[in-house]
Motif scaffolding. Sequence first.
Motif, PDB file in Angstrom:
ATOM      1  N   GLY A  17     139.664 105.925  37.563  1.00 49.75           N
ATOM      2  CA  GLY A  17     138.662 104.812  38.131  1.00 49.75           C
ATOM      3  C   GLY A  17     137.501 105.561  37.292  1.00 49.75           C
ATOM      4  N   THR A  18     136.467 104.647  37.290  1.00 52.85           N
ATOM      5  CA  THR A  18     135.094 104.796  36.779  1.00 52.85           C
ATOM      6  C   THR A  18     134.123 104.731  37.921  1.00 52.85           C
ATOM      7  N   GLY A  54     144.358 105.985  39.748  1.00 55.93           N
ATOM      8  CA  GLY A  54     144.996 104.760  39.411  1.00 55.93           C
ATOM      9  C   GLY A  54     146.142 104.767  39.615  1.00 55.93           C
ATOM     10  N   ARG A  67     143.153 106.833  49.642  1.00 60.00           N
ATOM     11  CA  ARG A  67     142.325 105.800  49.205  1.00 60.00           C
ATOM     12  C   ARG A  67     141.903 106.509  47.857  1.00 60.00           C
ATOM     13  N   GLU A  68     141.247 107.743  47.893  1.00 61.78           N
ATOM     14  CA  GLU A  68     140.424 108.111  46.790  1.00 61.78           C
ATOM     15  C   GLU A  68     141.328 108.599  45.671  1.00 61.78           C
ATOM     16  N   GLU A 117     135.866 108.865  36.603  1.00 63.96           N
ATOM     17  CA  GLU A 117     135.849 109.629  37.710  1.00 63.96           C
ATOM     18  C   GLU A 117     136.359 111.072  37.243  1.00 63.96           C
ATOM     19  N   GLY A 163     137.351 112.395  47.415  1.00 66.52           N
ATOM     20  CA  GLY A 163     136.177 111.494  47.201  1.00 66.52           C
ATOM     21  C   GLY A 163     135.496 111.295  48.401  1.00 66.52           C
ATOM     22  N   GLU A 180     144.040 107.086  44.706  1.00 60.43           N
ATOM     23  CA  GLU A 180     144.348 105.914  44.112  1.00 60.43           C
ATOM     24  C   GLU A 180     143.224 105.566  43.285  1.00 60.43           C
ATOM     25  N   GLU A 181     141.870 105.383  43.809  1.00 59.87           N
ATOM     26  CA  GLU A 181     140.731 105.225  42.981  1.00 59.87           C
ATOM     27  C   GLU A 181     140.626 106.075  41.807  1.00 59.87           C
ATOM     28  N   GLU A 182     140.820 107.132  41.943  1.00 55.81           N
ATOM     29  CA  GLU A 182     140.641 108.364  40.811  1.00 55.81           C
ATOM     30  C   GLU A 182     141.462 108.401  39.807  1.00 55.81           C
ATOM     31  N   TYR A 190     133.908 109.901  51.756  1.00 57.30           N
ATOM     32  CA  TYR A 190     134.049 108.946  52.905  1.00 57.30           C
ATOM     33  C   TYR A 190     132.979 108.869  54.105  1.00 57.30           C
TER      34      TYR A 190
END
Length: 162
Positions: free
Chosen positions: A109-110, A70, A63-64, A127, A49, A66-68, A51
């Motif tokens: 993530g959404t 979960g 971070r990405e 995502e 993702g 985990e965000e993408e 940054y």
Amino acid sequence: MTQKRSAGLLLFRRAGAAAAGPVAEVLIGHMGGPFYEHRDAGAWSIPKGEYEPEEAPMAAARREFEEELGLAPPEGPYLPLGEVRQRNGKLVTVWAVEAELDPAAVVPGTFRMEWPPRSGNVQEFPEIDRVRWCPPELARQLLVPAQADFLDRLAELLGHQE
């Protein structure tokens, strides 16, 4: 205008004795949302993702992930695979990490966008709508074309370690 940058993590599993190369499978994700819903080739990506310049690329990659997906990013060691420029101009930096991950455990993530365009309706989309382990040869056919370079770099890096 600032250069758009993304960072990500490429998970891999090593091959057994009968496999053709040092990598048995890599984990890739199918991009979510209506633009990719009915596409396969070129609609898969390494979890990554965007940054901002003040964020360290490795921190962004973790971070990405985990965000993408979960899920917490796996612990290293992280193998730097460098960067590629995608056709859209975005510069993508990726690290590989050997790890296991159950695709069924992913809770994507959404993001929100107006859909259909100019309708005034804002909808939420994942995502990444699914992930899968696949051999590098198949990943090469499915990935956004520029990201296939990371598969070559990973094979070369692991080949030199053996």
